[in-house]
Structures are given as C-alpha cells and as structure tokens.
Design a protein around this motif. Structure first.
Motif, PDB file in Angstrom:
ATOM      1  N   GLU A 185       0.089 -10.100  -6.545  1.00  0.00           N
ATOM      2  CA  GLU A 185       0.069 -11.322  -5.664  1.00  0.00           C
ATOM      3  C   GLU A 185       0.628 -11.165  -4.396  1.00  0.00           C
ATOM      4  O   GLU A 185       1.540 -10.330  -4.131  1.00  0.00           O
ATOM      5  CB  GLU A 185       0.706 -12.430  -6.407  1.00  0.00           C
ATOM      6  N   ARG A 186       0.053 -11.496  -3.358  1.00  0.00           N
ATOM      7  CA  ARG A 186       0.593 -11.553  -1.765  1.00  0.00           C
ATOM      8  C   ARG A 186       0.456 -12.835  -1.456  1.00  0.00           C
ATOM      9  O   ARG A 186      -0.644 -13.463  -1.504  1.00  0.00           O
ATOM     10  CB  ARG A 186      -0.193 -10.556  -0.971  1.00  0.00           C
ATOM     11  N   ASP A 187       1.458 -13.133  -0.462  1.00  0.00           N
ATOM     12  CA  ASP A 187       1.169 -14.455  -0.075  1.00  0.00           C
ATOM     13  C   ASP A 187       0.968 -14.428   1.711  1.00  0.00           C
ATOM     14  O   ASP A 187       0.483 -15.342   2.157  1.00  0.00           O
ATOM     15  CB  ASP A 187       2.761 -15.213   0.071  1.00  0.00           C
ATOM     16  N   LYS A 188       0.695 -13.109   2.088  1.00  0.00           N
ATOM     17  CA  LYS A 188       0.367 -13.007   3.557  1.00  0.00           C
ATOM     18  C   LYS A 188      -0.360 -11.725   3.602  1.00  0.00           C
ATOM     19  O   LYS A 188      -0.056 -10.822   2.890  1.00  0.00           O
ATOM     20  CB  LYS A 188       1.492 -12.928   4.276  1.00  0.00           C
ATOM     21  N   THR A 189      -1.029 -11.381   4.617  1.00  0.00           N
ATOM     22  CA  THR A 189      -1.727 -10.124   5.156  1.00  0.00           C
ATOM     23  C   THR A 189      -1.004  -9.465   6.056  1.00  0.00           C
ATOM     24  O   THR A 189      -0.585 -10.212   7.085  1.00  0.00           O
ATOM     25  CB  THR A 189      -3.318 -10.359   5.598  1.00  0.00           C
ATOM     26  N   CYS A 190      -0.768  -7.978   5.939  1.00  0.00           N
ATOM     27  CA  CYS A 190       0.210  -7.472   6.918  1.00  0.00           C
ATOM     28  C   CYS A 190      -0.778  -6.533   8.065  1.00  0.00           C
ATOM     29  O   CYS A 190      -2.054  -6.240   7.370  1.00  0.00           O
ATOM     30  CB  CYS A 190       0.945  -6.674   6.202  1.00  0.00           C
ATOM     31  N   ASN A 191      -0.130  -6.091   9.028  1.00  0.00           N
ATOM     32  CA  ASN A 191      -1.046  -5.505  10.025  1.00  0.00           C
ATOM     33  C   ASN A 191      -1.045  -4.007   9.450  1.00  0.00           C
ATOM     34  O   ASN A 191       0.066  -3.330   9.259  1.00  0.00           O
ATOM     35  CB  ASN A 191      -0.449  -5.571  11.248  1.00  0.00           C
ATOM     36  N   SER A 192      -2.136  -3.286   9.162  1.00  0.00           N
ATOM     37  CA  SER A 192      -2.214  -2.124   8.527  1.00  0.00           C
ATOM     38  C   SER A 192      -2.428  -1.016   9.850  1.00  0.00           C
ATOM     39  O   SER A 192      -2.907   0.141   9.559  1.00  0.00           O
ATOM     40  CB  SER A 192      -3.507  -2.210   7.493  1.00  0.00           C
ATOM     41  N   ARG A 193      -2.525  -1.362  10.858  1.00  0.00           N
ATOM     42  CA  ARG A 193      -3.008  -0.514  11.965  1.00  0.00           C
ATOM     43  C   ARG A 193      -2.236   0.929  12.069  1.00  0.00           C
ATOM     44  O   ARG A 193      -2.790   1.999  11.949  1.00  0.00           O
ATOM     45  CB  ARG A 193      -2.623  -1.227  13.266  1.00  0.00           C
ATOM     46  N   LEU A 194      -1.011   0.887  11.780  1.00  0.00           N
ATOM     47  CA  LEU A 194       0.029   1.980  11.656  1.00  0.00           C
ATOM     48  C   LEU A 194      -0.375   2.774  10.416  1.00  0.00           C
ATOM     49  O   LEU A 194      -0.280   4.164  10.502  1.00  0.00           O
ATOM     50  CB  LEU A 194       1.432   1.847  11.721  1.00  0.00           C
ATOM     51  N   ALA A 195      -0.549   2.236   9.424  1.00  0.00           N
ATOM     52  CA  ALA A 195      -1.136   2.853   8.166  1.00  0.00           C
ATOM     53  C   ALA A 195      -2.459   3.496   8.496  1.00  0.00           C
ATOM     54  O   ALA A 195      -2.592   4.726   7.585  1.00  0.00           O
ATOM     55  CB  ALA A 195      -1.194   1.750   7.023  1.00  0.00           C
ATOM     56  N   GLN A 196      -3.304   2.946   9.085  1.00  0.00           N
ATOM     57  CA  GLN A 196      -4.601   3.617   9.443  1.00  0.00           C
ATOM     58  C   GLN A 196      -4.335   4.871  10.259  1.00  0.00           C
ATOM     59  O   GLN A 196      -4.954   5.922  10.024  1.00  0.00           O
ATOM     60  CB  GLN A 196      -5.397   2.697  10.037  1.00  0.00           C
ATOM     61  N   GLU A 197      -3.486   4.822  11.172  1.00  0.00           N
ATOM     62  CA  GLU A 197      -3.114   5.902  11.992  1.00  0.00           C
ATOM     63  C   GLU A 197      -2.464   6.941  11.073  1.00  0.00           C
ATOM     64  O   GLU A 197      -2.897   8.166  11.347  1.00  0.00           O
ATOM     65  CB  GLU A 197      -2.196   5.580  13.155  1.00  0.00           C
ATOM     66  N   LEU A 198      -1.564   6.764  10.194  1.00  0.00           N
ATOM     67  CA  LEU A 198      -0.888   7.522   9.586  1.00  0.00           C
ATOM     68  C   LEU A 198      -1.987   8.308   8.672  1.00  0.00           C
ATOM     69  O   LEU A 198      -1.916   9.502   8.048  1.00  0.00           O
ATOM     70  CB  LEU A 198       0.228   7.062   9.032  1.00  0.00           C
ATOM     71  N   GLY A 199      -2.772   7.546   8.068  1.00  0.00           N
ATOM     72  CA  GLY A 199      -3.810   7.975   7.065  1.00  0.00           C
ATOM     73  C   GLY A 199      -4.705   9.023   7.612  1.00  0.00           C
ATOM     74  O   GLY A 199      -5.261   9.866   6.875  1.00  0.00           O
ATOM     75  N   LEU A 200      -5.109   8.840   9.184  1.00  0.00           N
ATOM     76  CA  LEU A 200      -5.891   9.673   9.638  1.00  0.00           C
ATOM     77  C   LEU A 200      -5.108  11.085   9.626  1.00  0.00           C
ATOM     78  O   LEU A 200      -5.715  12.344   9.481  1.00  0.00           O
ATOM     79  CB  LEU A 200      -6.509   9.233  10.819  1.00  0.00           C
ATOM     80  N   TRP A 201      -4.162  11.033  10.093  1.00  0.00           N
ATOM     81  CA  TRP A 201      -3.218  12.142  10.084  1.00  0.00           C
ATOM     82  C   TRP A 201      -3.170  12.924   8.752  1.00  0.00           C
ATOM     83  O   TRP A 201      -3.119  14.111   8.664  1.00  0.00           O
ATOM     84  CB  TRP A 201      -1.764  11.931  10.866  1.00  0.00           C
ATOM     85  N   ALA A 202      -2.768  12.036   7.708  1.00  0.00           N
ATOM     86  CA  ALA A 202      -2.923  12.538   6.379  1.00  0.00           C
ATOM     87  C   ALA A 202      -4.095  13.465   5.830  1.00  0.00           C
ATOM     88  O   ALA A 202      -4.283  14.329   5.542  1.00  0.00           O
ATOM     89  CB  ALA A 202      -2.559  11.559   5.424  1.00  0.00           C
ATOM     90  N   ASP A 203      -5.077  12.597   6.478  1.00  0.00           N
ATOM     91  CA  ASP A 203      -6.549  13.472   6.152  1.00  0.00           C
ATOM     92  C   ASP A 203      -6.626  14.461   7.100  1.00  0.00           C
ATOM     93  O   ASP A 203      -6.994  15.882   6.469  1.00  0.00           O
ATOM     94  CB  ASP A 203      -7.750  12.445   6.866  1.00  0.00           C
ATOM     95  N   SER A 204      -5.990  14.853   8.068  1.00  0.00           N
ATOM     96  CA  SER A 204      -6.052  15.899   8.954  1.00  0.00           C
ATOM     97  C   SER A 204      -5.182  17.105   8.131  1.00  0.00           C
ATOM     98  O   SER A 204      -5.289  18.346   8.684  1.00  0.00           O
ATOM     99  CB  SER A 204      -5.823  15.860  10.282  1.00  0.00           C
TER     100      SER A 204
END
Length: 138
Positions: A18-37
């Motif tokens: 359960e969540r009561d709000k959505t968070c900004n995942s922008r930094l997670a996306q950036e870090l995810g691309l680094w993790a991919d690399s």
C-alpha cells in the motif's frame, strides 16, 4: 486501476504494498542506467521494484538509492558520485523525449510498431497483442 494491479501482482507472486502517494523516481532511473552500465542492472532494478512496489519506499531519497545500489553489489561511493554529478541525466532526458514522441504517457506501456497497450497486462493479453501483430508465440 490499483485493485487490478494488486490482483495481477498477487497472481504473479510479486510484491505490491500500500502507498498513499507516488514518488519522483527520476534519480532512481538515472542510477538504474548506471547500474545497467556496470552489469548490475537486473539486481538494482529488482531491488528498486521490490522497495517501491512492495515496501512503499520513496525512491526520491538519495540514502535509499545508495543502499539499493550497495545491496545490488555496486560501490556505494561511486553511486553517490553518479547521483551528485547527474551522470545519466542526459540519457534519461533522451529516453523521456523518445517516449513522448512515441505517445507514451503512462507506465507501463507496451509498444509494437504502431500498436500500444497501456497498463499492467496479463501474459495472455501481451501474447494476444504479439499474435495480432504477426509475432509467433508459444
């Protein structure tokens, strides 16, 4: 919609808390691309998915992202540099621009040529989309 996602997650034995709000995942996306690399993308994305959807963790918080990176087997100090320098900002900007050009406005969106399917879908629905567009499935 949330109820449908919860049902699908339950069917697939995926975490969905359960969540009561959505968070900004922008930094997670950036870090995810680094993790991919770095060859650890699957590990990082899996941990981030579980943290966000299963545990309701706010992925906008840098300490949380650093912990996820470390748990994925990535060097925490390098992850911090990537976030502070915004090393993958431009790559994410390009990904977002390409998504807008393709008319993607929701996550997930499945695109096959000119056909789009929006939202969490069952395996059967995805297989049907593929078959209807000439892709062989099992």
């Amino acid at each position: 919609m949330v109820g449908n996602l919860k049902n699908i997650a339950d069917e697939l034995n995926l975490p969905f808390g359960e969540r009561d709000k959505t968070c900004n995942s922008r930094l997670a996306q950036e870090l995810g691309l680094w993790a991919d690399s770095m060859g650890k993308g699957e590990e990082f994305h899996s941990l981030a998915f579980r943290a966000y959807f299963g545990d309701g963790v706010n992925l906008a918080h840098i300490p949380i992202l650093l912990q996820l990176a470390e748990n994925a087997g990535l060097p925490k100090n390098e992850a911090e540099k990537v976030l502070n320098m915004r090393s993958f900002k431009e790559v994410v900007d390009r990904d977002w621009a390409e998504s807008r050009c393709k008319g993607v406005a929701a996550i997930p969106t499945f695109v096959l040529d000119d056909y789009k399917m929006v939202g969490a879908q069952s395996y059967e629905a995805l297989a049907r989309m593929l078959r209807e567009n000439g892709v062989k499935t099992r």
